[in-house]
Design a protein around this motif. Structure first.
Motif, PDB file in Angstrom:
ATOM      1  N   LYS A  87      81.071  15.115  56.711  1.00 12.07           N
ATOM      2  CA  LYS A  87      81.196  15.484  58.472  1.00 12.07           C
ATOM      3  C   LYS A  87      80.027  15.180  58.465  1.00 12.07           C
ATOM      4  CE  LYS A  87      85.819  16.937  58.128  1.00 12.07           C
ATOM      5  NZ  LYS A  87      87.003  18.542  58.096  1.00 12.07           N
ATOM      6  N   GLU A  90      78.323  12.432  59.105  1.00  6.31           N
ATOM      7  CA  GLU A  90      79.157  11.489  59.873  1.00  6.31           C
ATOM      8  C   GLU A  90      78.911  11.671  61.293  1.00  6.31           C
ATOM      9  OE1 GLU A  90      84.043  10.056  61.089  1.00  6.31           O
ATOM     10  OE2 GLU A  90      83.406  11.962  60.207  1.00  6.31           O
ATOM     11  N   ARG A  91      78.577  13.140  61.830  1.00  7.70           N
ATOM     12  CA  ARG A  91      78.098  13.309  62.744  1.00  7.70           C
ATOM     13  C   ARG A  91      77.196  12.738  63.308  1.00  7.70           C
ATOM     14  NH1 ARG A  91      80.867  17.849  61.741  1.00  7.70           N
ATOM     15  NH2 ARG A  91      79.249  19.345  60.959  1.00  7.70           N
ATOM     16  N   VAL A  94      77.014   9.265  64.246  1.00  6.72           N
ATOM     17  CA  VAL A  94      77.773   8.662  65.248  1.00  6.72           C
ATOM     18  C   VAL A  94      76.520   9.131  66.992  1.00  6.72           C
ATOM     19  CG1 VAL A  94      79.919   9.441  67.102  1.00  6.72           C
ATOM     20  CG2 VAL A  94      80.380   8.712  64.168  1.00  6.72           C
ATOM     21  N   SER A 107      84.029   8.120  65.316  1.00  6.75           N
ATOM     22  CA  SER A 107      83.965   7.906  64.006  1.00  6.75           C
ATOM     23  C   SER A 107      83.714   6.945  63.118  1.00  6.75           C
ATOM     24  CB  SER A 107      85.545   8.504  63.488  1.00  6.75           C
ATOM     25  OG  SER A 107      85.304   8.809  61.709  1.00  6.75           O
ATOM     26  N   CYS A 108      83.108   7.101  61.963  1.00  6.81           N
ATOM     27  CA  CYS A 108      82.969   5.961  61.472  1.00  6.81           C
ATOM     28  C   CYS A 108      83.269   5.741  60.337  1.00  6.81           C
ATOM     29  CB  CYS A 108      81.440   6.350  61.075  1.00  6.81           C
ATOM     30  SG  CYS A 108      80.272   7.346  60.404  1.00  6.81           S
ATOM     31  N   ARG A 109      84.362   6.475  60.331  1.00  5.61           N
ATOM     32  CA  ARG A 109      85.471   6.387  59.086  1.00  5.61           C
ATOM     33  C   ARG A 109      86.091   5.738  58.946  1.00  5.61           C
ATOM     34  NH1 ARG A 109      86.746  12.444  57.006  1.00  5.61           N
ATOM     35  NH2 ARG A 109      85.236  12.948  57.501  1.00  5.61           N
TER      36      ARG A 109
END
Length: 135
Positions: A87, A90-91, A94, A107-109
Motif C-alpha cells: 500500500k 502504491e500510494r 500513484v 491505484s496501480c493494482r
C-alpha cells in the motif's frame, strides 16, 4: 532532481482551460503554494519506501532469490506487513505517476479481466467431479 518537477511544467500537462485545477492538484501533490517539488519531500518518500520494504526485501533476498536455509530469517513478514508495504509503494507510485504525467491513477493494482477460477477447472477438476463445468 526534484527541481524539474515544477508547477509550471505540471500545469503545462493540462489543457489551458484546466490550469486552475492543475494548480490545485499540484498543491495537493507537492505542497500548497510550492513552485516545485521539494527535495525533502522526495527524501521523505524514499525513506517511507525503504521502511516499508525492509522486511520484504530480506525475505526476497534470503528465501526467494537465493533459497537460504530456513533459519536465515528469524521472523517472516506477516501478510499484513506485506500488504501494508504494498500500500505504501502504491500510494507513492500513484503520486509520482501523477506528478510526471498528470494522469490521475487511483491505484496501480492489476484488475483481473477474466475468471481467475479458470485455472482450477482443468486439468485439476476432472469430469465427474461436482465442480467440473463440463465440456
Amino acid at each position: 532532481n526534484p527541481g524539474v518537477v515544477t508547477r509550471v511544467v505540471y500545469q503545462g500537462l493540462y489543457p489551458v482551460t484546466e490550469r486552475a485545477r492543475a494548480s490545485r492538484a499540484f498543491d495537493r501533490l507537492a505542497g500548497k503554494g510550492r513552485a516545485s517539488l521539494a527535495s525533502s519531500t522526495v527524501r521523505a518518500d524514499l525513506r517511507r519506501i525503504e521502511n516499508a520494504e525492509t522486511r520484504i526485501r530480506k525475505l526476497v533476498n534470503k528465501r526467494i532469490a537465493h533459497n537460504s536455509p530456513k533459519g536465515a530469517i528469524r521472523r517472516l513478514p506477516t501478510h499484513n506487513e506485506i500488504d501494508s508495504a504494498l500500500k505504501v509503494l502504491e500510494r507513492i507510485f500513484v503520486k509520482y505517476h501523477n506528478l510526471l504525467t498528470a494522469q490521475g491513477l487511483l491505484s496501480c493494482r492489476a484488475v483481473p479481466q477474466y475468471n481467475w477460477w479458470d485455472v482450477f477447472y482443468d486439468p485439476w477438476i476432472h469430469a465427474g467431479h461436482p465442480w467440473h463445468r463440463g465440456g
